[in-house]
Design a protein around this motif. Structure first.
Motif, mmCIF file in Angstrom:
data_model
loop_
_atom_site.group_PDB
_atom_site.id
_atom_site.type_symbol
_atom_site.label_atom_id
_atom_site.label_comp_id
_atom_site.label_asym_id
_atom_site.label_seq_id
_atom_site.Cartn_x
_atom_site.Cartn_y
_atom_site.Cartn_z
ATOM 1 N N ALA A 63 4.104 13.312 -3.662
ATOM 2 C CA ALA A 63 4.296 12.069 -2.905
ATOM 3 C C ALA A 63 2.953 11.509 -2.457
ATOM 4 C CB ALA A 63 5.201 12.325 -1.697
ATOM 5 N N ALA A 64 2.055 12.369 -2.031
ATOM 6 C CA ALA A 64 0.720 11.918 -1.611
ATOM 7 C C ALA A 64 -0.009 11.256 -2.774
ATOM 8 C CB ALA A 64 -0.086 13.094 -1.061
ATOM 9 N N ARG A 65 0.124 11.807 -3.957
ATOM 10 C CA ARG A 65 -0.514 11.210 -5.141
ATOM 11 C C ARG A 65 0.071 9.826 -5.429
ATOM 12 N NH1 ARG A 65 -3.640 14.204 -8.495
ATOM 13 N NH2 ARG A 65 -3.875 16.422 -8.028
ATOM 14 N N LEU A 66 1.395 9.698 -5.331
ATOM 15 C CA LEU A 66 2.035 8.413 -5.602
ATOM 16 C C LEU A 66 1.632 7.361 -4.563
ATOM 17 C CD1 LEU A 66 5.566 9.687 -6.655
ATOM 18 C CD2 LEU A 66 3.807 8.727 -8.148
ATOM 19 N N ARG A 67 1.606 7.758 -3.309
ATOM 20 C CA ARG A 67 1.193 6.814 -2.261
ATOM 21 C C ARG A 67 -0.261 6.399 -2.459
ATOM 22 N NH1 ARG A 67 3.985 10.700 1.337
ATOM 23 N NH2 ARG A 67 6.114 9.956 1.509
ATOM 24 N N ALA A 68 -1.118 7.332 -2.823
ATOM 25 C CA ALA A 68 -2.527 7.020 -3.067
ATOM 26 C C ALA A 68 -2.674 6.060 -4.255
ATOM 27 C CB ALA A 68 -3.324 8.299 -3.318
ATOM 28 N N ALA A 69 -1.723 6.097 -5.174
ATOM 29 C CA ALA A 69 -1.753 5.215 -6.335
ATOM 30 C C ALA A 69 -1.181 3.835 -6.021
ATOM 31 C CB ALA A 69 -0.989 5.853 -7.491
ATOM 32 N N GLY A 70 -0.684 3.653 -4.792
ATOM 33 C CA GLY A 70 -0.214 2.335 -4.399
ATOM 34 C C GLY A 70 1.278 2.186 -4.204
ATOM 35 N N PHE A 71 2.034 3.267 -4.324
ATOM 36 C CA PHE A 71 3.465 3.175 -4.064
ATOM 37 C C PHE A 71 3.690 2.913 -2.580
ATOM 38 C CE2 PHE A 71 3.913 4.862 -8.192
ATOM 39 C CZ PHE A 71 5.245 4.806 -8.575
#
Length: 148
Positions: free
Chosen positions: A59-67
């Motif tokens: 989830a942290a990776r997805l949020r960092a990608a702009g989700f």
């Protein structure tokens, strides 16, 4: 190369080509390997592990990608067995697509392994680690593709 490894490479190359990208670069492969390594090295066994830790890491990776935060949620009970649900919004022109990969693995006793099962080790062109050829590659591929 095993059939599964060949399949993983084919999925990665095919997805990149379908998206209009050139074949994967070394930096893209390194980025995918980093996600894969992170997933292998998180203990998600039932007795001592936590799928929640793996879900939170992805989830942290997805949020960092702009989700958007509303599109990346951790759900489920009990607190150590939660899962990730992420939504990539489209235009609505095409039907939705569900990508699914489970994060839990069966128990891995350290004494049964010649290497630490929760450390991704590459030796002689092969990866060693818990779930290295089952659940982790697909989950890593999904996250890496969504992160762009």
């Amino acid at each position: 190369m095993t059939r599964l490894n060949a399949f993983i490479v084919a999925v990665l190359v095919g997805t990149a080509q379908a998206a209009g990208a050139e074949t994967s670069t070394a930096s893209e492969r390194d980025a995918l390997r980093a996600v894969y390594k992170e997933l292998v090295e998180i203990d998600t066994t039932h007795a001592t592990g936590s799928t929640t830790r793996a879900a939170e890491a992805m989830a942290a990776r997805l949020r960092a990608a702009g989700f958007a935060a509303d599109d990346v949620v951790i759900v489920g009970e009990p607190p150590t067995k939660q899962n990730l649900v992420a939504r990539l919004r489209g235009s609505g022109a095409r039907r939705p697509l569900l990508l699914l990969a489970h994060l839990d693995v069966v128990e891995a006793r350290r004494d049964d392994w010649s290497l630490d099962p929760f450390v991704l080790t590459e030796r002689d062109g092969f990866f060693y680690g818990r779930a290295r050829l089952t659940t982790r590659p697909m989950a890593a591929i999904f996250v890496r593709i969504l992160c762009g």
